[in-house]
Design an enzyme around this catalytic site. Structure first.
Site: not given
Length: 200
Positions: A96, A101, A104, A144
């Site tokens: 990650r 961010d 998605e 992750r």
């Protein structure tokens, strides 16, 4: 008949050779980073994370645009074959990207977010199939490795911070949820995000 005087062998001349052979061997043996391979996240122990050392590997799959799969390949393991898609879970590190961010894709009943396809194309161009350098910062709730990620560049300093470049390109925002990791780069991330919004 006179005998020739005995010639004393100068063993000191062999010392540099011993150093050339022995010292690299000792460094290799005593520093696991040069030979130990981490097959998946389960092999990355807390002491490895606490050491904050960098690991080198090859990106073999891009998931959503803030995570990917990496085959860890220490210096002596560069011949390692690339895992098949069915083997990715057990033979790769799920990474990650720290501090950002990104849009998605469609999953868990949620629609695809705007910019997902363009962001993924940008990511794949820079990391897929490429050698990357990661510094694990912690393990998240999805098992992750949250990592600082760098990829090679032809220009000095010859490596670029992936999170920072994503923010500069406008394909990510600074991640501000609980547990966010920035590896000391929060101010630079915030500036890059602000500059990208200004240009847009």
């Amino acid at each position: 008949m006179l005998s020739k005087p005995a010639v004393r062998e100068d063993k000191s001349s062999a010392l540099p050779l011993y150093g050339v052979v022995v010292i690299p061997f000792l460094l290799f043996a005593l520093r696991p980073r040069y030979w130990k391979r981490y097959r998946n996240v389960g092999y990355v122990t807390p002491d490895v994370i606490a050491s904050r050392r960098k690991l080198c590997g090859r990106c073999v799959a891009v998931r959503d645009n803030d995570n990917f799969r990496l085959v860890h390949r220490p210096a002596w393991f560069r011949w390692l074959r690339i895992p098949l898609p069915s083997e990715l879970k057990d033979q790769t590190l799920h990474v990650r990207i720290a501090g950002v961010d990104a849009p998605e894709g469609k999953h868990f009943g949620m629609p695809m977010q705007p910019g997902w396809e363009e962001s993924k194309a940008w990511m794949e161009q820079r990391v897929l199939g490429k050698t990357l350098f990661i510094r694990p910062l912690r393990r998240d709730q999805y098992d992750r490795l949250v990592c600082t990620v760098e990829y090679r560049s032809w220009l000095p300093p010859f490596r670029k911070n992936l999170s920072l470049e994503m923010l500069k390109a406008g394909w990510a925002t600074v991640y501000t949820a609980k547990g966010a990791e920035y590896d000391g780069m929060l101010e630079r991330f915030q500036k890059a995000e602000a500059d990208a919004k200004y240009v847009a």
